[in-house]
Motif scaffolding. Sequence first.
Motif, mmCIF file in Angstrom:
data_model
loop_
_atom_site.group_PDB
_atom_site.id
_atom_site.type_symbol
_atom_site.label_atom_id
_atom_site.label_comp_id
_atom_site.label_asym_id
_atom_site.label_seq_id
_atom_site.Cartn_x
_atom_site.Cartn_y
_atom_site.Cartn_z
ATOM 1 N N ARG A 1 -11.818 43.230 69.590
ATOM 2 C CA ARG A 1 -12.680 43.825 68.383
ATOM 3 C C ARG A 1 -12.720 42.743 67.432
ATOM 4 N NH1 ARG A 1 -14.334 48.411 67.264
ATOM 5 N NH2 ARG A 1 -12.826 49.550 68.574
ATOM 6 N N ALA A 2 -11.364 42.164 67.048
ATOM 7 C CA ALA A 2 -11.425 41.047 66.054
ATOM 8 C C ALA A 2 -12.177 39.946 66.428
ATOM 9 C CB ALA A 2 -9.939 40.581 66.024
ATOM 10 N N ALA A 3 -12.235 39.380 67.689
ATOM 11 C CA ALA A 3 -12.980 38.385 68.095
ATOM 12 C C ALA A 3 -14.334 38.658 68.069
ATOM 13 C CB ALA A 3 -12.652 38.226 69.742
ATOM 14 N N VAL A 4 -15.105 39.739 68.339
ATOM 15 C CA VAL A 4 -16.318 40.256 67.941
ATOM 16 C C VAL A 4 -16.754 40.341 66.360
ATOM 17 C CG1 VAL A 4 -18.153 41.989 68.203
ATOM 18 C CG2 VAL A 4 -16.492 41.522 70.192
ATOM 19 N N ASP A 5 -15.761 40.723 65.801
ATOM 20 C CA ASP A 5 -15.954 40.742 64.111
ATOM 21 C C ASP A 5 -15.940 39.244 63.853
ATOM 22 O OD1 ASP A 5 -15.963 43.452 64.334
ATOM 23 O OD2 ASP A 5 -13.750 43.727 63.657
ATOM 24 N N GLU A 6 -15.300 38.480 64.017
ATOM 25 C CA GLU A 6 -15.316 37.031 63.781
ATOM 26 C C GLU A 6 -16.670 36.209 64.181
ATOM 27 O OE1 GLU A 6 -14.053 33.496 62.363
ATOM 28 O OE2 GLU A 6 -12.992 35.535 62.018
ATOM 29 N N ALA A 7 -17.236 36.971 65.174
ATOM 30 C CA ALA A 7 -18.543 36.345 65.728
ATOM 31 C C ALA A 7 -19.566 36.894 64.657
ATOM 32 C CB ALA A 7 -18.838 36.587 67.215
ATOM 33 N N GLY A 8 -19.247 38.008 63.873
ATOM 34 C CA GLY A 8 -20.351 38.459 63.193
ATOM 35 C C GLY A 8 -21.084 39.980 63.744
ATOM 36 N N TYR A 9 -20.351 40.471 64.875
ATOM 37 C CA TYR A 9 -20.909 41.734 65.225
ATOM 38 C C TYR A 9 -19.973 42.439 65.359
ATOM 39 C CZ TYR A 9 -24.128 38.067 66.335
ATOM 40 O OH TYR A 9 -25.021 37.000 66.069
ATOM 41 N N GLU A 10 -20.491 43.984 65.761
ATOM 42 C CA GLU A 10 -19.725 45.090 65.819
ATOM 43 C C GLU A 10 -19.095 45.616 67.280
ATOM 44 O OE1 GLU A 10 -19.250 49.585 64.141
ATOM 45 O OE2 GLU A 10 -20.739 48.558 63.892
ATOM 46 N N LEU A 11 -17.916 45.735 67.548
ATOM 47 C CA LEU A 11 -17.376 46.195 68.928
ATOM 48 C C LEU A 11 -17.641 47.808 68.825
ATOM 49 C CD1 LEU A 11 -16.379 45.502 71.899
ATOM 50 C CD2 LEU A 11 -14.015 46.040 70.878
ATOM 51 N N VAL A 12 -18.397 48.160 69.778
ATOM 52 C CA VAL A 12 -18.731 49.799 69.806
ATOM 53 C C VAL A 12 -17.778 50.577 70.227
ATOM 54 C CG1 VAL A 12 -20.321 51.757 70.085
ATOM 55 C CG2 VAL A 12 -20.938 49.578 68.961
#
Length: 98
Positions: free
Chosen positions: A84-95
Motif C-alpha cells: 500500500r505504501a509503495a502504491v501510495d508513493e506512486a500516486g495511486y490507491e491500493l484497494v
Amino acid sequence: MTDLKNSGSCCSTDGSCHSGAASDTQTGGVTTVYKVSGMTCGHCEGAVSQEISALSGVTAVTAAARTGEVTVTSAAPLDEETVRAAVDEAGYELVGTA
C-alpha cells in the motif's frame, strides 16, 4: 515522488501513452494480484510497477491499467501495508487483493 495520476502529462487526448509499463517475466515464489485505482495508461502502470519492484523480495510485477490489477511475484508473501505504501508513493490507491 510526483503525483503522476494528476499530472496529465502522460496521456494524449486520444488516450495513447508516451511510455510502456515496466514488466518482468521471472517466475517462482508467491504471486498475489492487487487492485489499484487510478491507473489509466502505460505510464501509470510503469510508475506503480517501479515502486513495487523496489520492495525487498519482489521478483516480478505486471500492472494492467485496463483492469486495475497489479500482479506481484515475490520470494515470500508481502505485507499488504508495505505494498500500500509503495502504491501510495506512486500516486495511486491500493484497494486490496483481487
